[in-house]
Design a protein around this motif. Structure first.
Motif, PDB file in Angstrom:
ATOM      1  N   ARG A 206      -5.598 -37.054  91.457  1.00 54.43           N
ATOM      2  CA  ARG A 206      -4.955 -36.927  90.150  1.00 54.43           C
ATOM      3  C   ARG A 206      -4.990 -35.469  89.688  1.00 54.43           C
ATOM      4  O   ARG A 206      -5.944 -34.736  89.965  1.00 54.43           O
ATOM      5  CB  ARG A 206      -5.618 -37.844  89.121  1.00 54.43           C
ATOM      6  CG  ARG A 206      -7.013 -37.448  88.730  1.00 54.43           C
ATOM      7  CD  ARG A 206      -7.680 -38.504  87.853  1.00 54.43           C
ATOM      8  NE  ARG A 206      -8.983 -38.074  87.387  1.00 54.43           N
ATOM      9  CZ  ARG A 206     -10.095 -38.115  88.076  1.00 54.43           C
ATOM     10  NH1 ARG A 206     -10.064 -38.580  89.314  1.00 54.43           N
ATOM     11  NH2 ARG A 206     -11.241 -37.695  87.565  1.00 54.43           N
ATOM     12  N   LEU A 207      -3.952 -35.062  88.975  1.00 57.02           N
ATOM     13  CA  LEU A 207      -3.862 -33.682  88.488  1.00 57.02           C
ATOM     14  C   LEU A 207      -4.659 -33.585  87.191  1.00 57.02           C
ATOM     15  O   LEU A 207      -4.129 -33.674  86.087  1.00 57.02           O
ATOM     16  CB  LEU A 207      -2.396 -33.288  88.279  1.00 57.02           C
ATOM     17  CG  LEU A 207      -1.479 -33.460  89.502  1.00 57.02           C
ATOM     18  CD1 LEU A 207      -0.092 -32.887  89.214  1.00 57.02           C
ATOM     19  CD2 LEU A 207      -2.082 -32.790  90.740  1.00 57.02           C
ATOM     20  N   ASP A 208      -5.941 -33.385  87.357  1.00 57.30           N
ATOM     21  CA  ASP A 208      -6.905 -33.401  86.260  1.00 57.30           C
ATOM     22  C   ASP A 208      -7.743 -32.127  86.366  1.00 57.30           C
ATOM     23  O   ASP A 208      -7.985 -31.638  87.475  1.00 57.30           O
ATOM     24  CB  ASP A 208      -7.797 -34.644  86.412  1.00 57.30           C
ATOM     25  CG  ASP A 208      -8.798 -34.785  85.293  1.00 57.30           C
ATOM     26  OD1 ASP A 208      -9.871 -34.152  85.374  1.00 57.30           O
ATOM     27  OD2 ASP A 208      -8.510 -35.527  84.343  1.00 57.30           O
ATOM     28  N   TYR A 213      -7.490 -27.746  90.770  1.00 55.16           N
ATOM     29  CA  TYR A 213      -6.318 -27.314  91.524  1.00 55.16           C
ATOM     30  C   TYR A 213      -5.886 -25.894  91.175  1.00 55.16           C
ATOM     31  O   TYR A 213      -5.262 -25.220  91.997  1.00 55.16           O
ATOM     32  CB  TYR A 213      -5.159 -28.288  91.326  1.00 55.16           C
ATOM     33  CG  TYR A 213      -5.362 -29.605  92.035  1.00 55.16           C
ATOM     34  CD1 TYR A 213      -5.765 -29.645  93.368  1.00 55.16           C
ATOM     35  CD2 TYR A 213      -5.181 -30.817  91.377  1.00 55.16           C
ATOM     36  CE1 TYR A 213      -5.972 -30.840  94.030  1.00 55.16           C
ATOM     37  CE2 TYR A 213      -5.377 -32.019  92.029  1.00 55.16           C
ATOM     38  CZ  TYR A 213      -5.768 -32.031  93.350  1.00 55.16           C
ATOM     39  OH  TYR A 213      -5.973 -33.225  93.993  1.00 55.16           O
ATOM     40  N   GLY A 214      -6.223 -25.447  89.971  1.00 54.94           N
ATOM     41  CA  GLY A 214      -5.940 -24.047  89.643  1.00 54.94           C
ATOM     42  C   GLY A 214      -6.675 -23.110  90.577  1.00 54.94           C
ATOM     43  O   GLY A 214      -6.120 -22.125  91.073  1.00 54.94           O
ATOM     44  N   LEU A 215      -7.947 -23.420  90.839  1.00 47.97           N
ATOM     45  CA  LEU A 215      -8.735 -22.636  91.797  1.00 47.97           C
ATOM     46  C   LEU A 215      -8.101 -22.689  93.182  1.00 47.97           C
ATOM     47  O   LEU A 215      -8.017 -21.659  93.872  1.00 47.97           O
ATOM     48  CB  LEU A 215     -10.168 -23.168  91.836  1.00 47.97           C
ATOM     49  CG  LEU A 215     -11.128 -22.484  92.814  1.00 47.97           C
ATOM     50  CD1 LEU A 215     -12.530 -22.419  92.226  1.00 47.97           C
ATOM     51  CD2 LEU A 215     -11.194 -23.218  94.170  1.00 47.97           C
ATOM     52  N   LEU A 216      -7.648 -23.873  93.581  1.00 37.87           N
ATOM     53  CA  LEU A 216      -7.045 -24.010  94.911  1.00 37.87           C
ATOM     54  C   LEU A 216      -5.787 -23.157  95.027  1.00 37.87           C
ATOM     55  O   LEU A 216      -5.570 -22.476  96.051  1.00 37.87           O
ATOM     56  CB  LEU A 216      -6.712 -25.484  95.171  1.00 37.87           C
ATOM     57  CG  LEU A 216      -5.952 -25.782  96.470  1.00 37.87           C
ATOM     58  CD1 LEU A 216      -6.719 -25.283  97.684  1.00 37.87           C
ATOM     59  CD2 LEU A 216      -5.673 -27.275  96.586  1.00 37.87           C
ATOM     60  N   VAL A 217      -4.947 -23.166  93.990  1.00 34.95           N
ATOM     61  CA  VAL A 217      -3.720 -22.367  94.028  1.00 34.95           C
ATOM     62  C   VAL A 217      -4.059 -20.882  94.123  1.00 34.95           C
ATOM     63  O   VAL A 217      -3.448 -20.136  94.912  1.00 34.95           O
ATOM     64  CB  VAL A 217      -2.852 -22.667  92.791  1.00 34.95           C
ATOM     65  CG1 VAL A 217      -1.684 -21.672  92.699  1.00 34.95           C
ATOM     66  CG2 VAL A 217      -2.310 -24.103  92.857  1.00 34.95           C
ATOM     67  N   ALA A 278     -10.152 -29.756  99.124  1.00 33.66           N
ATOM     68  CA  ALA A 278     -10.709 -30.488  97.989  1.00 33.66           C
ATOM     69  C   ALA A 278     -11.456 -29.479  97.123  1.00 33.66           C
ATOM     70  O   ALA A 278     -12.458 -28.907  97.564  1.00 33.66           O
ATOM     71  CB  ALA A 278     -11.655 -31.594  98.465  1.00 33.66           C
ATOM     72  N   SER A 279     -10.956 -29.252  95.910  1.00 36.94           N
ATOM     73  CA  SER A 279     -11.448 -28.142  95.090  1.00 36.94           C
ATOM     74  C   SER A 279     -12.140 -28.591  93.819  1.00 36.94           C
ATOM     75  O   SER A 279     -12.251 -27.831  92.852  1.00 36.94           O
ATOM     76  CB  SER A 279     -10.273 -27.219  94.738  1.00 36.94           C
ATOM     77  OG  SER A 279      -9.163 -27.971  94.252  1.00 36.94           O
TER      78      SER A 279
END
Length: 368
Positions: A206-208, A213-217, A278-279
């Motif tokens: 989930r985009l939570d 996911y900001g770190l992953l990007v 997985a971030s």
């Protein structure tokens, strides 16, 4: 033996639903298994239960959402539980009646509020097993107080990691209730595993904010700077989508990072990739890590408390990096992007090592 699972809903998508379906299917090879779904909101489940597993809903929201008793708040489901607003006097009554009449030998609750129902309302003739898919320190102090009292009436409590089992043993004060770690299960892939050749990294969930996911990007931007032919796909939906889309635009990664939306099952998407990511800043287990590994992907993951460190052998079948450090995450991704042979060898190790999460292996643990 007759076994029943008490599930919030069997008609959505999520880690608890997935692992319950997986474990139920494996148990159904030797036992009579039923999944009791407290709520039903659509005609058919989004995931397909095994044909040997019976599915029984208690409250059908398609026709009973406006039932007068469903307008009254629950008196059993804990108010501090995150799903409290979805429970009512109607669910209290239906769950109580189900448990009173159930002919199962074992009943397994699958979230804290349902474990409370199980502890307080199930007859002594059944074995009452509470499953915790979250962690002790994830629960609020108020909820912990409720659980300490109610869980004393369980016969067994399971957690998805050994680290969390140790914490429950120390802090939940359940002197007479065994607490055992029982990981989530993931069946073997139907498709051939990834060959590690595609220039693609995949993440899913989930985009939570907790998924990081900001770190992953930002970490992936370091990969693109050196290897512009690589791509990142993020699968899932949620509140962070617009913010992530803005970050992708801001970093000039529109041609490299793709927000794919929700997708199930994910197996066909994992096998297209060469690396899983997985971030998260927090995981109670790490279901997508195991899914990716079973499909032959080495996974780069933050070494957040619980989960990832019990799944990944750093440098053998994936990489563990400190949470909150995009530079370390980017460096770990680059190590695998640069070295084709190492990436493929780690992918093979991932597929082999993740076999311990096969449903049949987990069933062996569950039946001990």
């Amino acid at each position: 033996m007759k076994i029943a699972f008490l599930l919030h809903t069997a008609y959505g998508i999520g880690g608890t639903i997935t692992t319950t379906f997986n474990l139920a299917a494996a148990l159904a090879e030797r036992h009579d298994v039923e999944i009791v779904s407290v709520l039903r909101g659509r005609d058919n489940p989004l995931l397909t239960p095994d044909p040997q597993v019976r599915l029984r809903p208690l409250v059908d929201l398609r026709t009973e959402r406006d039932h007068p008793r469903h307008k009254e708040p629950s008196r059993v489901f804990p108010t501090a539980e995150s799903r409290y607003g979805e429970y009512s006097r109607l669910t209290d009554e239906r769950i109580a009646r189900c448990l009173a009449d159930i002919d199962a030998d074992v009943v397994i609750g699958t979230r804290p509020g349902l474990n409370v129902h199980l502890a307080l309302q199930a007859p002594d003739r059944v074995l009452r097993v509470g499953q915790e898919h979250l962690t002790w320190d994830h629960h609020s102090p108020h909820l912990r107080t409720v659980l300490r009292r109610a869980y004393r009436r369980l016969d067994l409590l399971t957690t998805v990691t050994e680290a969390d089992a140790r914490l429950y043993r120390r802090q939940a004060r359940l002197a007479r209730v065994p607490v055992q770690a029982l990981p989530n299960s993931v069946p073997g892939p139907v498709l051939p595993p990834s060959d590690g050749r595609a220039k693609l990294i995949v993440a899913a969930g989930r985009l939570d904010p907790v998924k990081g996911y900001g770190l992953l990007v930002r970490a992936f931007a370091k990969v693109v700077a050196e290897h512009p032919d690589w791509r990142l796909r993020i699968y899932g939906r949620g509140e962070e989508r617009d913010r992530l889309h803005g970050l992708v635009q801001e970093l000039g990664l529109s041609n490299h990072v793709h927000l794919m939306g929700a997708f199930a099952p994910m197996e066909g998407e994992w096998v297209k990739a060469s690396i899983g990511a997985a971030s998260s800043t927090f995981e109670s287990f790490g279901m997508t890590i195991v899914e990716a590994m079973r499909c032959g992907l080495p996974v780069v993951s933050t070494d957040c408390r619980y989960g990832p460190g019990e799944i990944i052998q750093d440098g053998v079948d994936g990489r563990l990096v400190p949470p909150g450090d995009p530079d370390a995450f980017g460096a770990a991704l680059l190590d695998l992007v640069r070295d084709d042979e190492r990436r493929r060898a780690m992918g093979r190790a991932a597929a082999e090592n993740a076999r311990r999460y096969d449903p049949q292996s987990v069933v062996v643990e569950a039946e001990r």
